[in-house]
Design a protein around this motif. Sequence first.
Motif, PDB file in Angstrom:
ATOM      1  N   UNK A  34      -0.259   4.769  -5.519  1.00  0.00           N
ATOM      2  CA  UNK A  34       0.935   3.941  -5.648  1.00  0.00           C
ATOM      3  C   UNK A  34       1.408   3.426  -4.289  1.00  0.00           C
ATOM      4  N   UNK A  35       2.538   2.744  -4.297  1.00  0.00           N
ATOM      5  CA  UNK A  35       3.091   2.183  -3.063  1.00  0.00           C
ATOM      6  C   UNK A  35       4.029   3.204  -2.413  1.00  0.00           C
ATOM      7  N   UNK A  36       3.883   3.381  -1.096  1.00  0.00           N
ATOM      8  CA  UNK A  36       4.824   4.189  -0.320  1.00  0.00           C
ATOM      9  C   UNK A  36       5.530   3.246   0.660  1.00  0.00           C
ATOM     10  N   UNK A  37       6.817   3.519   0.921  1.00  0.00           N
ATOM     11  CA  UNK A  37       7.560   2.625   1.822  1.00  0.00           C
ATOM     12  C   UNK A  37       8.489   3.409   2.735  1.00  0.00           C
ATOM     13  N   UNK A  38       8.809   2.784   3.868  1.00  0.00           N
ATOM     14  CA  UNK A  38       9.749   3.372   4.817  1.00  0.00           C
ATOM     15  C   UNK A  38      11.169   3.119   4.307  1.00  0.00           C
ATOM     16  N   UNK A  39      11.901   4.200   4.090  1.00  0.00           N
ATOM     17  CA  UNK A  39      13.220   4.076   3.448  1.00  0.00           C
ATOM     18  C   UNK A  39      14.268   3.439   4.374  1.00  0.00           C
TER      19      UNK A  39
ATOM     20  N   UNK B 163      -0.377   1.938   0.553  1.00  0.00           N
ATOM     21  CA  UNK B 163      -0.836   2.370  -0.766  1.00  0.00           C
ATOM     22  C   UNK B 163      -1.548   3.713  -0.603  1.00  0.00           C
ATOM     23  N   UNK B 164      -1.056   4.722  -1.330  1.00  0.00           N
ATOM     24  CA  UNK B 164      -1.578   6.088  -1.143  1.00  0.00           C
ATOM     25  C   UNK B 164      -1.606   6.855  -2.466  1.00  0.00           C
ATOM     26  N   UNK B 165      -2.398   7.923  -2.495  1.00  0.00           N
ATOM     27  CA  UNK B 165      -2.318   8.870  -3.607  1.00  0.00           C
ATOM     28  C   UNK B 165      -1.085   9.751  -3.398  1.00  0.00           C
ATOM     29  N   UNK B 166      -0.375   9.999  -4.479  1.00  0.00           N
ATOM     30  CA  UNK B 166       0.940  10.648  -4.357  1.00  0.00           C
ATOM     31  C   UNK B 166       0.866  12.061  -3.781  1.00  0.00           C
TER      32      UNK B 166
END
Length: 330
Positions: A124-129, A213-216
Amino acid sequence: MKFNILIFFSVLLASCAPGQDEIVVYSSRAEHLIAPLFERFERETGTQVTWVTDKEGPLLQRLKSEDAQTPADLLLTVDAGNLWLAQQQGLLQPVDSARLATNIPAHLRDPAGHWYGLSVRARTIAYNTDQVDPANLSTYAALAEPRWQGRLCLRTSKKVYNQSLVAMMIAELGEQPTEAIVRGWVTNLAAPVFSSDTKVLEAIAAGQCDVGVVNTYYFGRLQRDNPDIPVALYWPDQQGSGVHVNVSGAGVVANADNVDGATRLLEWLSEANAQADFAGLNLEYPVNDGVDVAPAVAAWGEFKSNVINVSRAGELQADAVRLMDRAGYR
Ligand code: FE
């Protein structure tokens, strides 16, 4: 325990007499994720399990060269792309099991029964908060938009996880639209591709890039060590076909001596009793719908996942590799 081949065979010989029903597993899933399960299976059933862990390439090579002489009964590995490859090389045999069919949703296993998913991994997508308003996120495809220029980090296209992701996009969108998206990703890269999902996440946390994009489960590990990490997960494509999922899974080896035992172990691993640990030890999702996810995983929220059969990731893997090469995704 990691055996070299000589020690391995002497262990086999030594244990041959009483352990006629012993089950031998070749696994590219890490030792610490499988040992507790196999030990529990031994305690519950009295059947001994012996395992060898290695990377999937060498394991497949070993199965091929051992051919009919192989001691292996079950092959356990990650990614439908790898399972599909083992099947294509004739290394697995079909298993027909009502328990497996009940416990494992149809899209997470080979339609012909050569392999079965045992845990679900969401890519999924990971983002800097601090940098990203999640309202600006939507789909994998949208990461190709100019808004993300110089802000995207990706792992190398050599990793099967990304090959499977792109293969599933081809299955869904077709080659040309997928290639346009991948070109957009490459245009938007903030840095050369990384060698691991963890490095992508660390780059996002450090502000080197804003999205990736990374595996959770890689995020889960970082979050466990650093609860305040300024990174969050986003579930893309929720108005469309859903989050890209893949599996770790297993299949009975074509030349297995103990087909019965291997099938019983596979069935046991799919039961609710084993599923919580099989998935939970790696912060993944169970394949068995009747099993709760680990609390740390549940905290990321629920999502709709893509239900295209994961075997498509294997079938379209070569196309995906060529497409990424054309698009300049290294
Ligand atoms: Fe992984």
